[in-house]
Design a protein around this motif. Structure first.
Motif, PDB file in Angstrom:
ATOM      1  N   ALA A 126      73.327  52.700  46.591  1.00  0.00           N
ATOM      2  CA  ALA A 126      73.741  51.514  46.318  1.00  0.00           C
ATOM      3  C   ALA A 126      73.001  50.853  45.392  1.00  0.00           C
ATOM      4  O   ALA A 126      73.427  50.002  44.627  1.00  0.00           O
ATOM      5  CB  ALA A 126      73.823  50.641  47.803  1.00  0.00           C
ATOM      6  N   ILE A 127      71.614  50.906  45.607  1.00  0.00           N
ATOM      7  CA  ILE A 127      70.564  50.133  44.539  1.00  0.00           C
ATOM      8  C   ILE A 127      70.838  50.698  43.026  1.00  0.00           C
ATOM      9  O   ILE A 127      70.730  49.969  42.215  1.00  0.00           O
ATOM     10  CB  ILE A 127      69.084  50.659  44.931  1.00  0.00           C
ATOM     11  N   PHE A 128      71.237  51.953  42.928  1.00  0.00           N
ATOM     12  CA  PHE A 128      71.519  52.522  41.716  1.00  0.00           C
ATOM     13  C   PHE A 128      72.767  52.010  40.932  1.00  0.00           C
ATOM     14  O   PHE A 128      72.636  51.210  39.981  1.00  0.00           O
ATOM     15  CB  PHE A 128      71.793  53.937  41.857  1.00  0.00           C
ATOM     16  N   PHE A 129      73.886  51.773  41.730  1.00  0.00           N
ATOM     17  CA  PHE A 129      75.038  51.131  41.277  1.00  0.00           C
ATOM     18  C   PHE A 129      74.801  49.514  41.021  1.00  0.00           C
ATOM     19  O   PHE A 129      75.324  48.966  40.199  1.00  0.00           O
ATOM     20  CB  PHE A 129      76.181  51.439  42.287  1.00  0.00           C
ATOM     21  N   TYR A 130      73.978  48.798  42.192  1.00  0.00           N
ATOM     22  CA  TYR A 130      73.876  47.397  41.960  1.00  0.00           C
ATOM     23  C   TYR A 130      72.958  47.028  40.421  1.00  0.00           C
ATOM     24  O   TYR A 130      73.450  46.198  39.954  1.00  0.00           O
ATOM     25  CB  TYR A 130      73.122  46.923  43.202  1.00  0.00           C
ATOM     26  N   GLU A 131      72.264  48.023  40.216  1.00  0.00           N
ATOM     27  CA  GLU A 131      71.508  47.743  39.014  1.00  0.00           C
ATOM     28  C   GLU A 131      72.074  47.821  37.914  1.00  0.00           C
ATOM     29  O   GLU A 131      72.093  47.078  36.767  1.00  0.00           O
ATOM     30  CB  GLU A 131      70.071  48.764  39.046  1.00  0.00           C
ATOM     31  N   LYS A 132      73.086  48.935  38.036  1.00  0.00           N
ATOM     32  CA  LYS A 132      73.947  48.955  36.811  1.00  0.00           C
ATOM     33  C   LYS A 132      75.146  48.005  36.570  1.00  0.00           C
ATOM     34  O   LYS A 132      75.113  47.297  35.479  1.00  0.00           O
ATOM     35  CB  LYS A 132      74.791  50.211  37.014  1.00  0.00           C
ATOM     36  N   ILE A 175      72.213  55.995  31.888  1.00  0.00           N
ATOM     37  CA  ILE A 175      71.457  56.764  32.499  1.00  0.00           C
ATOM     38  C   ILE A 175      70.173  56.589  31.840  1.00  0.00           C
ATOM     39  O   ILE A 175      70.157  57.196  30.416  1.00  0.00           O
ATOM     40  CB  ILE A 175      71.749  58.108  32.790  1.00  0.00           C
ATOM     41  N   ASN A 176      69.059  55.870  32.325  1.00  0.00           N
ATOM     42  CA  ASN A 176      67.990  55.578  31.611  1.00  0.00           C
ATOM     43  C   ASN A 176      66.851  56.307  32.671  1.00  0.00           C
ATOM     44  O   ASN A 176      67.119  57.087  33.403  1.00  0.00           O
ATOM     45  CB  ASN A 176      67.546  54.129  31.692  1.00  0.00           C
ATOM     46  N   LEU A 177      65.396  56.077  32.197  1.00  0.00           N
ATOM     47  CA  LEU A 177      64.409  56.583  32.832  1.00  0.00           C
ATOM     48  C   LEU A 177      64.428  56.458  34.362  1.00  0.00           C
ATOM     49  O   LEU A 177      64.171  57.138  35.175  1.00  0.00           O
ATOM     50  CB  LEU A 177      63.156  56.294  32.206  1.00  0.00           C
ATOM     51  N   ARG A 178      64.666  55.133  34.739  1.00  0.00           N
ATOM     52  CA  ARG A 178      64.819  54.546  36.077  1.00  0.00           C
ATOM     53  C   ARG A 178      65.808  55.304  36.643  1.00  0.00           C
ATOM     54  O   ARG A 178      65.555  55.415  38.113  1.00  0.00           O
ATOM     55  CB  ARG A 178      64.851  52.947  35.934  1.00  0.00           C
ATOM     56  N   SER A 179      66.856  55.368  36.302  1.00  0.00           N
ATOM     57  CA  SER A 179      67.907  56.253  36.750  1.00  0.00           C
ATOM     58  C   SER A 179      67.607  57.450  37.124  1.00  0.00           C
ATOM     59  O   SER A 179      67.973  58.044  38.316  1.00  0.00           O
ATOM     60  CB  SER A 179      69.029  56.009  36.029  1.00  0.00           C
ATOM     61  N   VAL A 180      66.806  58.233  36.199  1.00  0.00           N
ATOM     62  CA  VAL A 180      66.739  59.462  36.633  1.00  0.00           C
ATOM     63  C   VAL A 180      65.559  59.667  37.801  1.00  0.00           C
ATOM     64  O   VAL A 180      65.611  60.542  38.681  1.00  0.00           O
ATOM     65  CB  VAL A 180      65.988  60.196  35.303  1.00  0.00           C
ATOM     66  N   ILE A 181      64.653  58.774  37.735  1.00  0.00           N
ATOM     67  CA  ILE A 181      63.807  58.387  38.751  1.00  0.00           C
ATOM     68  C   ILE A 181      64.345  58.540  40.167  1.00  0.00           C
ATOM     69  O   ILE A 181      63.872  59.163  41.186  1.00  0.00           O
ATOM     70  CB  ILE A 181      62.646  57.599  38.453  1.00  0.00           C
ATOM     71  N   MET A 182      65.342  57.506  40.267  1.00  0.00           N
ATOM     72  CA  MET A 182      66.062  57.377  41.605  1.00  0.00           C
ATOM     73  C   MET A 182      66.713  58.699  41.832  1.00  0.00           C
ATOM     74  O   MET A 182      66.722  59.004  43.007  1.00  0.00           O
ATOM     75  CB  MET A 182      67.095  56.227  41.335  1.00  0.00           C
ATOM     76  N   ILE A 183      67.461  59.405  40.964  1.00  0.00           N
ATOM     77  CA  ILE A 183      67.917  60.468  41.254  1.00  0.00           C
ATOM     78  C   ILE A 183      66.954  61.666  41.986  1.00  0.00           C
ATOM     79  O   ILE A 183      67.403  62.109  42.873  1.00  0.00           O
ATOM     80  CB  ILE A 183      68.823  61.065  40.044  1.00  0.00           C
ATOM     81  N   LEU A 184      65.841  61.609  41.197  1.00  0.00           N
ATOM     82  CA  LEU A 184      64.862  62.590  41.621  1.00  0.00           C
ATOM     83  C   LEU A 184      64.403  62.306  42.827  1.00  0.00           C
ATOM     84  O   LEU A 184      63.878  63.210  43.737  1.00  0.00           O
ATOM     85  CB  LEU A 184      63.660  62.698  40.352  1.00  0.00           C
TER      86      LEU A 184
END
Length: 450
Positions: A234-240, A248-257
């Motif tokens: 939800a945080i991922f989608f809210y930020e987008k 998909i940026n560095l912060r997105s990759v970090i969230m997924i990892l």
């Protein structure tokens, strides 16, 4: 022309994957592999994926397709450790047929929806919302702490830090009353992260980020991981959405990892074992839900699961127990008819832990291929929610919709009874928010930008 070339490439990759599996794993048993036919079916969702306008719906469909690959890889990897009979093909064909129905439902809604256009100025400012939570935001920000204190008061310890296998006992602990509203922690996590996004000073950003991480970790102290994954998603989608674009940026990759690492780490803590022993015992630590779905397809047909009643268990979780009591209906008895409770003893009579096999599995074993109708409607609703996230002007609605969208996305390996119960709890929260919302926000004034 470039899009259609990419579609062809993706279809070829999907089609050739079973051959790659055979080359990499080199098992002599033919039944362990999916067939070329099962992957040919992926051509339809891939084609639809490239014709959807909403990038959030695209992400949803992509995730469900990747789950197929993760599950297949899990089974092939696990077979080297525990080589019992498991035939993948029929289950993969069923999964992909239901995936086609979902993607068609998405396309029907997507095609008939006019995507809201945004001006260049609006793109620069990002997403603008009414701050309708006002004073009610503070109880929500504090809720993870309240939930944690009540949890410790009732349980007396943190299960994941007990140092022993708590997988079985975690379903029989008295967690107290506040525990039933643990899904609110997902709302709190998004609100805390929103404070992080709004903060202009670095010290404030660090504080809000740490509080967000703490809230996310609190959701999983009972060793269950679904709410943790929903919070991060939800945080991922809210930020987008707030950024005004889906990249998909560095912060997105970090969230997924981080989500992947926490998922695996919590499994180790729950079992009280080291990561090495878990890998040696289970192989790939993700995709077990898909494996259990395939095992069920191998041994059972729709209608053959003893005690399984998807309709009754789902409706029981949607309806308040007080209402059911008036009708002299025991909610607990109906809930035990869900997939987690009825599937858990299919392969191990002594299992008391419950098991998840995903929405497609639930629909297939409950309604056979009539479940495709529900899957079509489900896809339509997913697209509806995805567009509603982009159209809403209320901050509370935005947060609730991103959480609902994440909850629906994770039903790929979840269970309908939990989904229904979570939606019911969110509905209660929505009613309270509506009650606490000042009238000026419903009248369309005091429009504030983040």
């Amino acid at each position: 022309m470039k899009k259609y070339l990419l579609i062809i490439v993706c279809c070829l990759v999907a089609q050739l994957t079973p051959l790659v599996y055979r080359a990499v794993f080199n098992y002599n048993e033919y039944f362990i592999y999916p067939s070329l036919l099962s992957h040919t079916l992926l051509i339809v969702p891939i084609f639809i994926l490239f014709h959807l306008k909403n990038r959030f719906t695209k992400a949803f469909l992509t995730f469900w397709m990747l789950w197929l690959y993760l599950g297949e890889f899990k089974i092939l990897n696990y077979y080297a450790i525990n080589p019992y009979y498991i035939s993948m093909d029929e289950g993969c064909i069923i999964y992909n047929i239901f995936l086609i129905a979902m993607s068609v439902g998405m396309l029907i809604h997507d095609t008939n929806y006019v995507f809201p256009t945004r001006t260049e100025e609006g793109q620069e400012k990002g997403y603008l919302l009414y701050h309708d939570l006002t004073w009610f935001e503070y109880p929500l920000l504090l809720f993870p702490l309240i939930w944690f204190v009540d949890f410790i008061r009732n349980v007396g310890f943190i299960p994941i830090f007990s140092g022993s296998d708590v997988t079985e006992k975690m379903y029989h602990i008295n967690y107290g009353y506040v525990y039933n509203f643990g899904f609110f922690n997902c709302v709190s996590a998004v609100l805390l992260y929103e404070r992080f996004l709004k903060s202009s000073r670095k010290p404030e950003k660090i504080v809000w980020l740490l509080m967000t991480i703490l809230a996310i970790l609190i959701t999983s102290i009972d060793s269950k991981r679904l709410f943790l994954l929903i919070s991060i998603s939800a945080i991922f989608f809210y930020e987008k959405i707030m950024a005004g674009k889906f990249t998909i940026n560095l912060r997105s990759v970090i969230m997924i990892l981080v989500a992947a690492v926490l998922y695996v780490s919590l499994q180790n803590l729950r079992l009280g074992s080291s990561s090495a022993s878990q890998f040696a015992r289970e192989g790939l630590p993700m995709g077990v839900e898909f494996r259990e779905y395939i095992r069920a397809v191998n041994e059972f047909k729709p209608g053959e699961i003893p005690g399984y009643d998807l309709t009754a268990s789902t409706l029981a979780n949607l309806i308040n127990s007080a209402i059911l009591n008036v009708a002299d209906i025991n909610k607990a008895d109906l809930v035990t008819k869900d997939s987690a409770m009825t599937f858990m003893t299919l392969f191990d009579p002594d299992n008391t832990m419950g098991i998840r096999t995903g929405l497609i599995s639930e629909l297939y074993f409950a309604y056979d291929f009539y479940g495709l109708i529900i899957m079509l409607v489900f896809g339509y609703m997913v697209s509806y929610v995805a567009y509603a996230m982009l159209a809403t002007q209320m901050k509370s609605n935005m947060i609730l919709l991103t959480i609902i969208f994440s909850l629906l996305m994770l039903t790929v390996f979840g269970q309908s009874s939990v989904t229904a119960g979570s939606l019911c709890v969110l509905f209660y929260l929505h009613l309270v928010i509506r009650w606490a919302r000042p009238s000026r926000y419903t009248n369309g004034v005091d429009f504030l930008g983040l």
